[in-house]
Write a protein that holds these residues in place. Structure first.
Motif, PDB file in Angstrom:
ATOM      1  N   LEU A 284       0.845  -1.194   0.000  1.00 34.44           N
ATOM      2  CA  LEU A 284       0.000   0.000   0.000  1.00 34.44           C
ATOM      3  C   LEU A 284       0.879   1.243   0.000  1.00 34.44           C
ATOM      4  CD1 LEU A 284      -3.163   0.637   2.062  1.00 34.44           C
ATOM      5  CD2 LEU A 284      -1.260   2.219   2.349  1.00 34.44           C
ATOM      6  N   ARG A 285       0.532   2.178  -0.875  1.00 36.75           N
ATOM      7  CA  ARG A 285       1.201   3.473  -0.921  1.00 36.75           C
ATOM      8  C   ARG A 285       0.151   4.559  -0.682  1.00 36.75           C
ATOM      9  NH1 ARG A 285       6.252   2.590  -3.270  1.00 36.75           N
ATOM     10  NH2 ARG A 285       6.605   4.745  -3.871  1.00 36.75           N
ATOM     11  N   VAL A 286       0.593   5.717  -0.276  1.00 41.91           N
ATOM     12  CA  VAL A 286      -0.322   6.837  -0.032  1.00 41.91           C
ATOM     13  C   VAL A 286       0.058   7.972  -0.963  1.00 41.91           C
ATOM     14  CG1 VAL A 286      -1.144   8.525   1.644  1.00 41.91           C
ATOM     15  CG2 VAL A 286      -0.687   6.174   2.371  1.00 41.91           C
ATOM     16  N   ASP A 287      -0.893   8.365  -1.798  1.00 39.07           N
ATOM     17  CA  ASP A 287      -0.650   9.414  -2.802  1.00 39.07           C
ATOM     18  C   ASP A 287       0.586   9.108  -3.645  1.00 39.07           C
ATOM     19  OD1 ASP A 287      -2.839  11.059  -2.198  1.00 39.07           O
ATOM     20  OD2 ASP A 287      -1.801  11.872  -0.460  1.00 39.07           O
ATOM     21  N   GLY A 288       0.717   7.830  -4.012  1.00 36.65           N
ATOM     22  CA  GLY A 288       1.779   7.412  -4.913  1.00 36.65           C
ATOM     23  C   GLY A 288       3.139   7.243  -4.275  1.00 36.65           C
TER      24      GLY A 288
END
Length: 464
Positions: A284-288
């Motif tokens: 999982l990444r957040v805002d890329g």
């Protein structure tokens, strides 16, 4: 009904055949409870909760054993526990320190709609031999030494018991990293007390200021603490046996953690496999970007549930759960505001359509979607089809843990209503109206009235 699962060990999808249909056994690596669980911790819990639900449906709720551990010993935990509870013996301080974070983890996962596993063992309860004869870490290490798969070495910081990598011919079979390839690209210093630079710690001697458990290995008594990998190997055997059906976890754990788990267990018991199937959810990444406190995009589940953290507001657990399930578990997720808004819009449409309807028996087509390697993306597309009956939609939503009952949604809506009432009390009418309109756009109508006894404003709600 058969399930087809992608097996990381074989790099292919095949029909799942349980060892014993009367006791299907699943293990998933749980959190290290140093802090509150973050979004990355939540993804595997949600994914394997769906698998747990499906297996309970197929084999019966009393015929599935799901174990998810809690790692409550870690260098950071040890250090902070000593500072926070200096008046307690360190082993007791660790339990006290992790009580709050472990409790928060349980509460957060319930908010995300997850069922409790069958067993949730704490690592610290499985270090020394037990009175109930369940397997433990010390006994496992002793057996590895006896089988010549481990040895005692004297390092700079004291004695260590190390796993002998060269004793396992096919080490690297899970991650497909052979020892020969690793040695060719070696970038780590060769420590003189190790036979092989990749030999890893099973037991590490503790100083007086470090937590420790006293155990005898051969003719040497070593007060120490276990390595990370041995924890899961001991707890899986304690509850699921020497060989079990499915081992799950995040892709980031495949190497070295799962690889080393597999090595320890197989060498200890002389088995060909540890688990027949290995399942890994992608990252999982957040805002890329990779989630990181330094980048300001690190989010705990608790923050998103209770604090205006992403997009200036909090998000209900069902929205977070749905946002996770919108992507297939083996594909990476980019978690952002747009994804949460999309998930919320979908959930609102579902709630509008099912309002006033009773659940039906779930159609086989939905079950077939999940039985095809947990294909939640196809499952959700089928849910949103215009042809689906409201009662069937209700059943499909609840089967994957989206509880649509008023008692569950009421918790989140009450919180929003209270915020609005606080704004009204401060005569911030514009902001209060925005909240009313926001809920109305999502099919939730507010009805204001006054308490007959004290004249205070009362706000009730209904699905519009």
């Amino acid at each position: 009904m058969k399930i087809r699962i992608y097996n990381t060990l074989t790099r292919g999808k095949s029909i799942f055949e349980p060892i014993d249909e009367k006791n299907v056994r699943l293990y998933v690596c749980g959190p290290t409870v140093y802090g509150f669980p973050h979004l990355g911790n939540a993804r595997p819990v949600i994914i394997f909760d769906v698998l747990f639900r499906l297996m309970r449906y197929i084999y019966g709720s009393n015929h599935v054993t799901y174990v998810r551990n809690i790692t409550d010993i870690d260098d950071k935990i040890n250090a902070d526990a000593a500072v926070k509870f200096p008046h307690l013996p360190l082993n007791q301080a660790i339990r006290q320190f992790t009580r709050k974070t472990a409790t928060q983890y349980q509460n957060d996962m319930k908010q995300l709609g997850c069922l409790d596993p069958t067993h949730q063992p704490r690592a610290t309860d499985f270090i020394l031999p037990r009175t109930d004869e369940k397997f433990d870490m010390v006994s496992m290490i002793r057996q590895l030494i006896d089988r010549n798969h481990a040895y005692i070495a004297h390092g700079k910081e004291g004695r260590e018991i190390l796993f002998r990598i060269n004793s396992m011919v096919d080490y690297g079979s899970l991650s497909k990293r052979s020892l020969k390839e690793q040695k060719a690209g070696i970038r780590i210093p060769v420590e003189s007390h190790k036979e092989n630079p990749f030999d890893f710690v099973l037991w590490k001697e503790s100083t007086e200021k470090e937590p420790g458990w006293t155990a005898t290995f051969g003719c040497e008594e070593i007060r120490g603490r276990p390595g990370w990998h041995i924890e899961c190997s001991a707890m899986t055997c304690a509850y699921l046996g020497k060989v079990f059906d499915i081992h799950g976890g995040g892709l980031d754990l495949m190497f070295p953690h799962h690889e080393n788990e597999l090595a320890q267990s197989r060498c200890c018991f002389g088995t060909k496999v540890m688990a027949n199937v290995w399942m890994h959810n992608s990252l999982l990444r957040v805002d890329g970007k990779k989630m990181s406190k330094s980048l300001g995009n690190f989010h705990t589940v608790h923050e998103i549930l209770s604090t205006p953290k992403i997009g200036g507001r909090y998000w209900p657990g069902a929205v977070i759960r749905l946002a996770m399930l919108m992507t297939h578990y083996r594909e990476p997720i980019d978690f952002n505001l747009n994804r949460l808004q999309e998930a919320e819009n979908i959930l609102t449409k579902i709630m509008r359509r099912v309002s006033g309807h009773q659940r039906e028996i779930l159609d086989q087509l939905f079950l077939d979607d999940l039985a095809n390697d947990l294909n939640t993306t196809t499952y959700l597309k089928r849910m949103l089809s215009q042809n689906i009956r409201p009662g069937m939609l209700y059943a499909a939503a609840e089967f994957i843990g989206l509880n649509l009952s008023k008692s569950n949604t009421d918790i989140d809506i009450k919180r929003i209503i209270q915020i609005r009432l606080n704004l009204i009390a401060k005569k911030k009418w514009v902001k209060a109206d925005r909240i009313r309109d926001y809920l109305l756009d999502r099919g939730i109508k507010l009805k204001d009235s006054k308490d007959s006894e004290n004249g205070e404003r009362i706000t009730k709600w209904e699905i519009n």
